[in-house]
Design an enzyme around this catalytic site. Structure first.
Site, PDB file in Angstrom:
ATOM      1  N   HIS A  95       0.805  -1.217   0.000  1.00 26.83           N
ATOM      2  CA  HIS A  95       0.000   0.000   0.000  1.00 26.83           C
ATOM      3  C   HIS A  95       0.845   1.277   0.000  1.00 26.83           C
ATOM      4  O   HIS A  95       0.329   2.378  -0.200  1.00 26.83           O
ATOM      5  CB  HIS A  95      -0.941   0.007   1.205  1.00 26.83           C
ATOM      6  CG  HIS A  95      -2.285   0.604   0.907  1.00 26.83           C
ATOM      7  ND1 HIS A  95      -2.503   1.475  -0.135  1.00 26.83           N
ATOM      8  CD2 HIS A  95      -3.486   0.463   1.522  1.00 26.83           C
ATOM      9  CE1 HIS A  95      -3.768   1.844  -0.154  1.00 26.83           C
ATOM     10  NE2 HIS A  95      -4.397   1.248   0.845  1.00 26.83           N
ATOM     11  N   ARG A  96       2.149   1.155   0.232  1.00 30.08           N
ATOM     12  CA  ARG A  96       3.018   2.323   0.079  1.00 30.08           C
ATOM     13  C   ARG A  96       3.136   2.710  -1.390  1.00 30.08           C
ATOM     14  O   ARG A  96       3.313   3.890  -1.722  1.00 30.08           O
ATOM     15  CB  ARG A  96       4.416   2.026   0.626  1.00 30.08           C
ATOM     16  CG  ARG A  96       4.483   1.717   2.109  1.00 30.08           C
ATOM     17  CD  ARG A  96       5.894   1.324   2.504  1.00 30.08           C
ATOM     18  NE  ARG A  96       6.360   0.149   1.756  1.00 30.08           N
ATOM     19  CZ  ARG A  96       7.581  -0.360   1.844  1.00 30.08           C
ATOM     20  NH1 ARG A  96       8.481   0.219   2.638  1.00 30.08           N
ATOM     21  NH2 ARG A  96       7.933  -1.434   1.162  1.00 30.08           N
TER      22      ARG A  96
END
Length: 474
Positions: A445-446
């Site tokens: 999700h980064r």
């Protein structure tokens, strides 16, 4: 002249390898670069060529032994210099031979000790107590203080010069001398090295010291008979043999465990699921198998899913990227090295197909077949296990529908494809028996926002539900 060959650094950043098998015996005559052994690192099985031409005089390690880099594994008797020049003089005159690699990360060099410089350690015996002189800060960073009354030390000699305020009996607060693999072993076994007495040179703590501590004065050994709460030993159940089986953590299992822990606690994982009617894709697969263009090729649902994923990546390139923590940059790859998770006798491996996005469906099918067969035979090389940009795991072959796969370290996404099942499904406003598959996508999700991950999964599902969509997405 006797020459020792020390286990070389295979160029993978590893500190040890396991001797799998010897290809020679004591007394055999070998030629330069003849294969003498197979060793297993945490990534692959590698063949070791001989760095000398001569006669084998000793094999220092047995198959199954884990050997540290730089430790002697075999000795050779080689011919001396033709001119009768002493060996030491000859070595001082002749320049060192240039390293010429003949396999990944390793090349035999004649007249080389094979010992990496970074592994050299000189452990001298503990120095006697002497009158210290004023030297400034000591190694621990504590300044030398003014003289104090300490009384005679163990040797009976009075302290006449400044000393540290700590009692003399506690010689030093340095951590016990040991190598990284030994410290890792102690950590895995829950052993404090401060409690272990080293029997190596200069008090060096060895693997055997840690194991003996676990089996002796420290923790109970695995082979000890378990004791019941009342203090009486439990009786083994007839016909059941050992109550426990302990397997050393090493090789691929050790590397996989470290990689999965690192990935799970570094990258914030998000997993999304999509169930798709793949009947049109399975019908296409059946037609392709009967066509001449794919004669002799092994076409499977994985082949179509892999090709569809490669097409979907063109419109969703953020899933083919990497988070570079050191440089604080997001690296987006303009190529796809497609990793395929493979269950092998050595454990889970994820070799990858280089430049998979450039391959046709037929070429991709052939590459997948070669990759899986090589992995299951245990012949995957280190180069094939590095450089992946995105991965696929086929859990459907085990009859599983969905899962939450963990990212391969350094990659932004991994796709799990489930089993193809015949299920009642809404089709053209009717309930029909259709072939259905569930896709599970985990992403970092980064790097990947929910929208980007969802669009990729939707595009992939659309291609499998209607393969003709490939014309619109090409």
């Amino acid at each position: 002249m006797i020459k020792e060959f020390r286990l070389p650094d295979l160029g993978e950043g590893l500190t040890e390898s396991e001797i799998v098998s010897w290809k020679v015996n004591v007394g055999d005559t070998v030629s330069l670069n003849q294969i003498i052994a197979e060793v297993e690192t945490a990534k692959a099985v590698v063949e070791l060529p001989s760095p000398f031409a001569g006669v084998i005089t000793a094999l220092h390690e047995q198959p199954g032994t884990v050997v540290e880099v730089g430790k002697p594994i075999v000795s050779f008797e080689v011919e001396g210099d033709a001119g009768g020049q002493p060996a030491a003089a000859a070595e001082s005159v002749a320049p060192p031979a240039k390293r010429e690699p003949n396999l990944v990360g390793y090349g035999a060099v004649v007249e080389s000790t094979g010992r990496p410089v970074r592994r050299q350690r000189n452990f001298a015996a503990a120095p006697p107590v002497v009158e210290p002189v004023e030297t400034g800060p000591v190694e621990t960073g504590r300044p030398v203080v003014e003289p104090v009354e300490t009384g005679p030390v163990e040797t009976g000699r009075p302290v006449v010069e400044p000393v540290e305020t700590r009692p003399v009996e506690t010689t030093t607060d340095e951590r016990p001398r040991s190598t990284p693999p030994v410290r890792k072993l102690a950590k895995d076994l829950g052993v404090a090295l401060e409690d272990v007495r080293g029997t190596g040179p200069g008090g060096l703590i060895t693997r055997d010291d840690v194991r003996n501590f676990v089996g002796g004065e420290g923790l109970p050994a695995a082979s000890e008979e378990p004791v019941a709460a009342a203090g009486q030993p439990q009786r083994a159940v007839p016909g059941q043999g050992e109550r426990e089986t302990r397997t050393p953590i090493k090789g691929v299992r050790k590397l996989t465990a470290a990689a999965m822990v690192s990935s799970a606690f570094t990258a914030p994982h998000v997993t999304e699921f999509l169930t798709v009617d793949v009947t049109p894709a399975m019908e296409l697969l059946a037609r392709l198998k009967s066509g001449k263009a794919f004669a002799g090729l092994k076409l499977t649902p994985l082949t179509l899913v892999a090709k569809a994923a490669l097409l979907a990546l063109r419109h969703n390139p953020t899933l083919n990227s990497r988070w570079d923590e050191d440089s604080q940059e997001i690296v987006q790859f303009n190529y796809v090295n497609l990793g395929i998770a493979a269950a092998t006798p050595r454990g889970l491996m994820v070799p990858n197909i280089k430049e998979a996005d450039r391959l046709t469906l037929a070429e991709l099918s052939a590459a997948l077949t070669e990759l899986t067969e090589t992995a299951r035979a245990g012949k995957t090389g280190p180069a094939d296990l590095t450089g992946g940009t995105i991965s696929i795991t086929n859990i459907g072959v085990f009859g599983i529908d969905a899962g939450t796969p963990i990212l391969n370290p350094g990659e932004a996404a991994i796709l799990a494809m489930g089993a193809v099942r015949k299920m009642p499904w809404e089709y053209q406003d009717q309930i029909a028996l259709r072939q259905v598959m569930t896709l599970s996508l985990s992403f970092d999700h980064r790097l990947v926002d929910g929208e980007q991950g969802s669009r990729f999964l939707a595009d992939l599902g659309a291609l499998l539900a209607d393969p003709g969509m490939a014309l619109a997405m090409a």
